[in-house]
Design an enzyme around this catalytic site. Structure first.
Site, PDB file in Angstrom:
ATOM      1  CE  LYS A  44      -3.559  -0.759  -0.690  1.00  0.00           C
ATOM      2  NZ  LYS A  44      -4.149  -1.059  -1.767  1.00  0.00           N
ATOM      3  CG  HIS A  99       4.006  -5.864  -1.585  1.00  0.00           C
ATOM      4  ND1 HIS A  99       4.454  -4.502  -1.854  1.00  0.00           N
ATOM      5  CD2 HIS A  99       3.064  -6.037  -1.906  1.00  0.00           C
ATOM      6  CE1 HIS A  99       3.291  -3.991  -2.365  1.00  0.00           C
ATOM      7  NE2 HIS A  99       2.455  -4.959  -2.481  1.00  0.00           N
ATOM      8  CB  SER A 129      -3.686   2.802   2.139  1.00  0.00           C
ATOM      9  OG  SER A 129      -4.054   2.165   0.990  1.00  0.00           O
TER      10      SER A 129
END
Length: 193
Positions: A44, A99, A129
């Site tokens: 995010k 990620h 988020s």
């Protein structure tokens, strides 16, 4: 719906389409190619936005490819089961996303000339988020209250590990050196130095 998790080398991952075996494969056997471009960020933090920018650069600004090919096919996620399979079949030059924290990244990255784009976002925005994303995405467990989610986030018990460590490990790696040298050449420093 995967609301079960496992920990791999101190980092929390959802069980759905992630496994310790695939993560170990990515770290120890995945071969980074010199012409690879990695889009890396904590979850995010703007990965999708950066992917759109990189995709338009790759296609010389022609939006046809971006409009006709879904983002996970344009830039597979190497740590995600189907993404890893796609990355292994992807013709060079590869555009790849991740990620993963640096300590779980492919070891072959260190001896390659691959390009790394690391996107950083204000941690307050990441938290909000990720909280709302966790509420709608069935991949994640129910996040509970924002206060309890904040506690997990600050203690490093979130998906993909601790936000601070994700950033600090990236800052300390080879792919940070060129940027740091250019900033220092301009008389600038990192804000966290």
């Amino acid at each position: 719906m995967a609301r079960q998790y496992f920990t791999h080398k101190g980092v929390l991952f959802p069980c759905l389409d992630y496994s310790p075996e695939k993560l170990s494969y990515v770290e120890n056997q995945f071969q980074v190619q010199d012409d690879d471009v990695f889009n890396i960020a904590y979850p995010k933090s703007g990965t999708s936005w950066m992917l759109e920018i990189l995709s338009l650069i790759r296609s010389d600004g022609d939006p046809g490819w971006v409009r006709s090919v879904v983002n996970w096919d344009r830039a597979p996620w190497v740590e995600y089961g189907p993404g890893l399979d796609a990355a292994l079949k992807y013709p060079p030059p590869r555009l790849l996303c991740s990620h993963l924290p640096v300590q779980l990244f492919p070891k072959s990255l260190q001896r390659s000339k691959a390009k790394i784009i690391y996107t950083l976002r204000c941690p307050k925005d990441v938290l909000v988020s990720l909280y709302h994303f966790s509420k709608i995405l069935r991949l994640f467990k129910e996040p509970g209250s924002l206060d309890s989610f904040l506690e997990d986030f600050l203690s490093g018990n979130g998906i993909c590990g601790d936000w601070r460590n994700h950033l600090l490990e990236a800052q300390n790696q080879r792919f940070d050196t060129v940027f740091r040298e250019r900033m220092q050449g301009l008389g600038l420093t990192f804000p966290w130095d």
